[in-house]
Design an enzyme around this catalytic site. Sequence first.
Site, PDB file in Angstrom:
ATOM      1  N   TYR A  75      -3.219   1.341  16.239  1.00 51.19           N
ATOM      2  CA  TYR A  75      -1.729   1.600  16.982  1.00 51.19           C
ATOM      3  C   TYR A  75      -2.080   1.217  18.499  1.00 51.19           C
ATOM      4  O   TYR A  75      -1.426   0.844  19.395  1.00 51.19           O
ATOM      5  CB  TYR A  75      -1.227   2.884  16.802  1.00 51.19           C
ATOM      6  CG  TYR A  75      -0.489   2.998  15.521  1.00 51.19           C
ATOM      7  CD1 TYR A  75       0.711   2.635  15.134  1.00 51.19           C
ATOM      8  CD2 TYR A  75      -1.531   3.569  14.341  1.00 51.19           C
ATOM      9  CE1 TYR A  75       0.919   2.699  13.926  1.00 51.19           C
ATOM     10  CE2 TYR A  75      -0.859   3.578  12.901  1.00 51.19           C
ATOM     11  CZ  TYR A  75       0.402   3.101  12.753  1.00 51.19           C
ATOM     12  OH  TYR A  75       0.671   3.111  11.568  1.00 51.19           O
ATOM     13  N   HIS A 105      -3.077  10.753   1.317  1.00 48.49           N
ATOM     14  CA  HIS A 105      -2.669  10.451   2.526  1.00 48.49           C
ATOM     15  C   HIS A 105      -1.683  11.734   2.870  1.00 48.49           C
ATOM     16  O   HIS A 105      -0.647  11.798   3.001  1.00 48.49           O
ATOM     17  CB  HIS A 105      -1.397   9.357   2.487  1.00 48.49           C
ATOM     18  CG  HIS A 105      -0.946   8.691   3.939  1.00 48.49           C
ATOM     19  ND1 HIS A 105      -0.931   7.352   4.237  1.00 48.49           N
ATOM     20  CD2 HIS A 105      -0.650   9.245   5.189  1.00 48.49           C
ATOM     21  CE1 HIS A 105      -0.738   7.034   5.384  1.00 48.49           C
ATOM     22  NE2 HIS A 105      -0.317   8.211   5.870  1.00 48.49           N
ATOM     23  N   GLU A 144      -7.168   7.738   7.325  1.00 49.46           N
ATOM     24  CA  GLU A 144      -7.282   8.334   8.709  1.00 49.46           C
ATOM     25  C   GLU A 144      -7.870   9.842   8.707  1.00 49.46           C
ATOM     26  O   GLU A 144      -7.003  10.799   9.052  1.00 49.46           O
ATOM     27  CB  GLU A 144      -6.023   8.351   9.423  1.00 49.46           C
ATOM     28  CG  GLU A 144      -5.432   7.029   9.601  1.00 49.46           C
ATOM     29  CD  GLU A 144      -4.335   7.006  10.643  1.00 49.46           C
ATOM     30  OE1 GLU A 144      -3.654   8.173  11.130  1.00 49.46           O
ATOM     31  OE2 GLU A 144      -3.891   5.921  11.126  1.00 49.46           O
ATOM     32  N   ASN A 200      -6.649   0.867  10.737  1.00 47.45           N
ATOM     33  CA  ASN A 200      -5.247   1.557  11.269  1.00 47.45           C
ATOM     34  C   ASN A 200      -5.371   1.241  12.745  1.00 47.45           C
ATOM     35  O   ASN A 200      -6.063   2.171  13.378  1.00 47.45           O
ATOM     36  CB  ASN A 200      -4.839   2.839  10.752  1.00 47.45           C
ATOM     37  CG  ASN A 200      -4.545   2.967   9.339  1.00 47.45           C
ATOM     38  OD1 ASN A 200      -4.785   1.916   8.356  1.00 47.45           O
ATOM     39  ND2 ASN A 200      -4.470   3.968   8.786  1.00 47.45           N
ATOM     40  N   GLU A 220      -2.677  -0.631   8.583  1.00 44.90           N
ATOM     41  CA  GLU A 220      -1.597  -0.315   9.186  1.00 44.90           C
ATOM     42  C   GLU A 220      -1.532  -0.879  10.528  1.00 44.90           C
ATOM     43  O   GLU A 220      -2.393  -0.614  11.381  1.00 44.90           O
ATOM     44  CB  GLU A 220      -1.465   1.358   9.376  1.00 44.90           C
ATOM     45  CG  GLU A 220      -1.218   2.248   8.385  1.00 44.90           C
ATOM     46  CD  GLU A 220      -1.232   3.633   8.599  1.00 44.90           C
ATOM     47  OE1 GLU A 220      -0.737   4.093   9.723  1.00 44.90           O
ATOM     48  OE2 GLU A 220      -1.316   4.370   7.588  1.00 44.90           O
ATOM     49  N   ARG A 232       0.899  -1.110  -0.128  1.00 48.25           N
ATOM     50  CA  ARG A 232      -0.036  -0.028   0.083  1.00 48.25           C
ATOM     51  C   ARG A 232       0.668   1.220   0.001  1.00 48.25           C
ATOM     52  O   ARG A 232       1.701   1.468   0.801  1.00 48.25           O
ATOM     53  CB  ARG A 232      -0.924  -0.074   1.204  1.00 48.25           C
ATOM     54  CG  ARG A 232      -1.540   1.326   1.419  1.00 48.25           C
ATOM     55  CD  ARG A 232      -2.487   1.229   2.825  1.00 48.25           C
ATOM     56  NE  ARG A 232      -2.923   2.714   3.003  1.00 48.25           N
ATOM     57  CZ  ARG A 232      -2.921   3.277   3.962  1.00 48.25           C
ATOM     58  NH1 ARG A 232      -2.328   2.749   5.315  1.00 48.25           N
ATOM     59  NH2 ARG A 232      -3.261   4.418   4.298  1.00 48.25           N
TER      60      ARG A 232
HETATM   61  C1  FCB Z   1      -0.644   6.745  11.192  1.00 45.66           C
HETATM   62  C2  FCB Z   1      -0.299   7.564   9.809  1.00 45.66           C
HETATM   63  C3  FCB Z   1       0.938   7.257   9.329  1.00 45.66           C
HETATM   64  C4  FCB Z   1       2.204   6.957  10.261  1.00 45.66           C
HETATM   65  C5  FCB Z   1       1.577   6.054  11.175  1.00 45.66           C
HETATM   66  C6  FCB Z   1       2.555   6.052  12.318  1.00 45.66           C
HETATM   67  O1  FCB Z   1      -1.460   7.532  11.879  1.00 45.66           O
HETATM   68  O2  FCB Z   1      -1.547   7.042   8.892  1.00 45.66           O
HETATM   69  O3  FCB Z   1       1.070   7.939   8.200  1.00 45.66           O
HETATM   70  O4  FCB Z   1       2.490   8.358  10.530  1.00 45.66           O
HETATM   71  O5  FCB Z   1       0.482   6.785  11.946  1.00 45.66           O
END
Ligand code: FCB
Length: 443
Positions: A291, A120, A165, A289, A349, A76
């Site tokens: 985290y 992006h 995002e 995505n 992500e 991607r």
């Molecule tokens: C996400 C973004 C990506 C990168 C990661 C760590 O929020 O989509 O571009 O910065 O975090």
Amino acid sequence: MPTTFPTNFVWGVSTASYQIEGAWNEDGKGENIWDRFSHTPGKVANGDTGDAACDHYHRYGEDVALMARLGVSAYRFSTSWARIQPAGKGAVNPAGLDFYRRLVHDLHQANIEPWLCLYHWDLPQKLQNGGGWANRDTVLRFGEYAEIVAKALGDGVKTWVLINEPSVFTTFGYLQGRMAPGVTDFSDFIRATHHANLAQGIGAQAIRASVKDSSIGNALSLSPAHPRSDTQADLEAADRMDQFWNRWYLDPLYRGSYPDLATPLLEVMGVEPGDLGLIKGCTDWLGVNYYSRTVVSYDPDVPLIQATPNPPPDTPKMALGLEIYPQGLEEILVRVARDYGNPRIYITENGMGRHEEMQDDRPIADAPRIAFLNASLEYLGRAIAGGADVRGYLVWSLLDNFEWDSGYAERFGLVYVDYATCTRTPKRSFDWYAGVIERNGLE
Ligand code: FCB
């Protein structure tokens, strides 16, 4: 707990144009909001810019070879709008399209499926001069741009990601101003959120009209919102955070409505009759995505949500300050499956930022990253066992790269990049991931 994944599970990596390409003013590329922002003193840590970044624009062949060695089946990347349409509308820059044609060609040669993300975060500066995402006209411009890219690359690209995002770039770019375009205006922000949602509907139409057998998704930043305490005030604050961060983008797509928190604002947001119908059901799959989770406390001073992130001080953190909380991936996936009709999902992500320096040419021994990714995949396996329809997983990121307002200090790559020479050196996590892909499962 399954340690193997379904047959045909897609393994991949993700990147984004501004974060890796460099060549910020070459071959006719126009200026974008991240060029402008990073060139403004004081905006990005250490004065870092994406001017050269990883020089992927010239070294993409090397990067495709690295991915082939890794064994991924999907890559991607995003196209830089201002490389393709320097002014954000009108004239197309053929050299810009040619770059992506060469990239797509090389990916096919390496048996890697290109996943093209249209946006992006690097909006052409000329569009920002007219208000950017706060201006409804940007939605129409996005539709035109999507059509141009779809017509030019649709033979070789079947998998499309609309917008990366929207919650992040609107909140940090138009409300808090810590990311490009650096605006701090509540009404600009609230309009931008709706326009980003609407642009997905318009963009999807443009792709479907031009690309045969397209598969269209998005990439939402999803994060379970947890109350810091079990007081009523914190419980309600967490619910508002959830509406604001997750449901603001999920509900229009799957229910054709905004959550209650938005009800008094629909007019300010610029929601017009027919808009929600265009957004609802516009994607074939959901990109997630992931985290971390978001722990919040009640805070009467924060407009709209009256909630503020307040992570417990004693839990382990990543370099950016995010809590290390891989179990949130299972929670969010099971919840989306339950509340939104079990959509097809790809993890677009997942990754961990660290401060890393190479010593004596020895590959970075990034055990904490491996532990986080491995744990995330365990929770992903549990979500699949629990009924979530997850078909693939893409690591953020192939390479260390320009981490927005944090500059280059924060490294997310499976591959270390020496920014002075642009030399790429795989880390231990690269070999770990190659193993996972090879056995289609965890050890
Ligand atoms: C996400 C973004 C990506 C990168 C990661 C760590 O929020 O989509 O571009 O910065 O975090």
